[in-house]
Design a protein around this motif. Structure first.
Motif, short mmCIF file in Angstrom:
data_model
loop_
_atom_site.label_atom_id
_atom_site.label_comp_id
_atom_site.label_asym_id
_atom_site.label_seq_id
_atom_site.Cartn_x
_atom_site.Cartn_y
_atom_site.Cartn_z
N LEU A 163 84.06 40.45 79.08
CA LEU A 163 84.07 38.74 79.79
C LEU A 163 82.44 38.56 80.39
CD1 LEU A 163 87.51 37.45 79.55
CD2 LEU A 163 86.10 37.75 77.19
N ASP A 164 82.99 39.71 81.65
CA ASP A 164 81.51 39.52 82.86
C ASP A 164 79.87 39.38 81.97
OD1 ASP A 164 80.59 39.13 85.75
OD2 ASP A 164 79.99 41.14 85.62
N GLU A 165 80.14 40.55 81.86
CA GLU A 165 78.82 41.65 80.61
C GLU A 165 78.94 40.71 79.84
OE1 GLU A 165 78.03 45.39 77.28
OE2 GLU A 165 79.66 45.33 78.58
N TYR A 166 79.08 39.46 78.92
CA TYR A 166 78.72 38.83 78.02
C TYR A 166 78.71 37.18 78.19
CZ TYR A 166 78.48 42.77 74.81
OH TYR A 166 77.88 43.69 74.31
N GLY A 167 79.24 37.69 79.69
CA GLY A 167 78.61 35.57 80.21
C GLY A 167 79.62 34.72 80.02
N VAL A 168 80.44 35.35 79.61
CA VAL A 168 81.91 34.68 78.72
C VAL A 168 82.56 33.43 80.23
CG1 VAL A 168 84.56 33.99 76.98
CG2 VAL A 168 82.41 35.88 77.47
N THR A 169 82.70 32.61 80.19
CA THR A 169 83.37 31.64 80.60
C THR A 169 84.82 31.30 80.44
OG1 THR A 169 81.54 30.63 81.35
CG2 THR A 169 83.33 29.24 82.52
N VAL A 170 85.96 31.40 81.25
CA VAL A 170 87.35 31.12 80.29
C VAL A 170 87.78 30.02 81.18
CG1 VAL A 170 89.67 32.79 80.24
CG2 VAL A 170 87.72 33.61 80.23
N THR A 171 89.00 29.63 80.40
CA THR A 171 89.52 28.18 81.15
C THR A 171 91.00 27.99 80.31
OG1 THR A 171 89.04 25.87 81.84
CG2 THR A 171 88.53 26.74 79.45
N ALA A 172 91.52 27.80 81.25
CA ALA A 172 93.29 27.92 80.48
C ALA A 172 93.57 26.12 80.30
CB ALA A 172 94.03 28.30 81.77
N LEU A 173 93.99 26.32 79.15
CA LEU A 173 94.26 24.70 78.69
C LEU A 173 95.87 24.86 78.06
CD1 LEU A 173 93.65 22.40 77.80
CD2 LEU A 173 93.91 23.35 75.41
N GLU A 174 96.45 23.53 78.71
CA GLU A 174 97.97 23.00 78.26
C GLU A 174 97.87 23.57 76.61
OE1 GLU A 174 100.80 24.53 79.94
OE2 GLU A 174 99.82 24.61 81.44
N ALA A 175 98.78 24.09 75.72
CA ALA A 175 98.89 23.70 74.33
C ALA A 175 99.84 24.60 73.12
CB ALA A 175 97.59 25.27 73.54
N GLY A 176 99.79 23.90 73.13
CA GLY A 176 101.49 23.89 71.50
C GLY A 176 101.45 25.35 71.64
N PRO A 177 102.89 26.43 71.08
CA PRO A 177 102.26 27.30 70.92
C PRO A 177 101.92 27.95 69.54
CG PRO A 177 104.45 26.29 69.84
CD PRO A 177 103.48 25.31 70.91
N GLY A 178 101.28 27.47 68.30
CA GLY A 178 100.58 27.74 67.53
C GLY A 178 99.18 27.59 67.80
N PHE A 179 98.74 27.86 69.26
CA PHE A 179 96.92 27.36 69.56
C PHE A 179 97.15 29.22 70.66
CE2 PHE A 179 94.27 27.04 72.77
CZ PHE A 179 93.25 26.56 71.75
N THR A 180 96.30 29.88 70.41
CA THR A 180 96.19 31.01 71.29
C THR A 180 95.06 31.81 71.52
OG1 THR A 180 96.14 32.66 68.53
CG2 THR A 180 98.09 32.06 69.67
N GLY A 181 94.41 30.46 71.43
CA GLY A 181 93.02 30.80 71.69
C GLY A 181 91.69 30.38 71.25
N GLY A 182 90.84 30.45 72.00
CA GLY A 182 89.30 29.19 71.61
C GLY A 182 88.31 29.63 71.68
N THR A 183 86.93 29.53 70.89
CA THR A 183 85.81 30.08 71.17
C THR A 183 85.00 29.25 70.81
OG1 THR A 183 86.06 32.44 70.30
CG2 THR A 183 83.85 31.78 71.24
N TYR A 184 84.35 28.88 72.11
CA TYR A 184 82.91 28.02 72.40
C TYR A 184 81.77 28.22 72.39
CZ TYR A 184 79.95 23.34 72.80
OH TYR A 184 79.26 22.63 71.89
N VAL A 185 80.54 28.31 71.39
CA VAL A 185 79.31 28.71 71.41
C VAL A 185 78.57 27.61 71.90
CG1 VAL A 185 77.00 30.06 71.18
CG2 VAL A 185 79.67 30.90 69.58
N ARG A 186 78.24 27.42 73.05
CA ARG A 186 77.87 26.54 74.02
C ARG A 186 76.37 26.53 73.13
NH1 ARG A 186 79.71 28.57 78.84
NH2 ARG A 186 81.42 26.84 79.27
N GLU A 187 75.71 25.31 73.50
CA GLU A 187 73.47 25.39 73.00
C GLU A 187 73.45 26.24 73.18
OE1 GLU A 187 72.45 21.10 72.41
OE2 GLU A 187 74.24 20.96 71.91
N ASP A 188 73.43 26.49 74.93
CA ASP A 188 72.15 27.20 75.11
C ASP A 188 72.88 28.59 74.64
OD1 ASP A 188 74.51 28.09 76.79
OD2 ASP A 188 73.41 27.28 79.06
N GLY A 189 73.68 29.51 73.94
CA GLY A 189 74.17 30.60 73.55
C GLY A 189 75.74 31.69 74.59
N THR A 190 75.99 30.89 75.44
CA THR A 190 76.51 30.89 77.01
C THR A 190 78.31 30.30 75.44
OG1 THR A 190 77.09 29.31 77.44
CG2 THR A 190 75.48 30.90 78.83
#
Length: 102
Positions: free
Chosen positions: A28-55
């Protein structure tokens, strides 16, 4: 815009073995991934968002098992970098949602 265009680091593809075996924090550090936690229901196991700047932003469901997060984070990173990985075990799956145009 494709994920490879949005993520300049996609040019530095790791091997499938590295993606599956390297320490997750290192990847995650090598690819500059920021991780944030979110309260979510049992069906949600994670998500990815590619920002406009590519991060990358990964959304981690709060309170879920570490093993589940490891599995999903590696799968999400593999999908973004277009690294072929073995299929996820049932009931897990990745879905790609196109970015809105406009």
């Amino acid at each position: 815009m494709t994920l490879a265009q949005a993520c300049p680091d996609a040019q530095r593809k790791p091997s499938p073995s590295r993606l599956l075996n390297a320490p997750l924090a290192e990847l995650l550090d090598e690819y500059g991934v920021t991780v944030t936690a979110l309260e979510a229901g049992p069906g949600f196991t994670g998500g990815t968002y590619v920002r406009e700047d590519g991060t990358l932003l990964f959304v981690k469901p709060a309170g879920r098992p570490d093993a589940e997060w490891e599995l999903m984070a590696r799968a999400m990173l593999g999908a973004v970098l277009r690294v072929p990985l073995p299929p996820l075990p049932e009931p897990y799956q990745l879905s790609e949602v196109p970015a809105p145009r406009g």
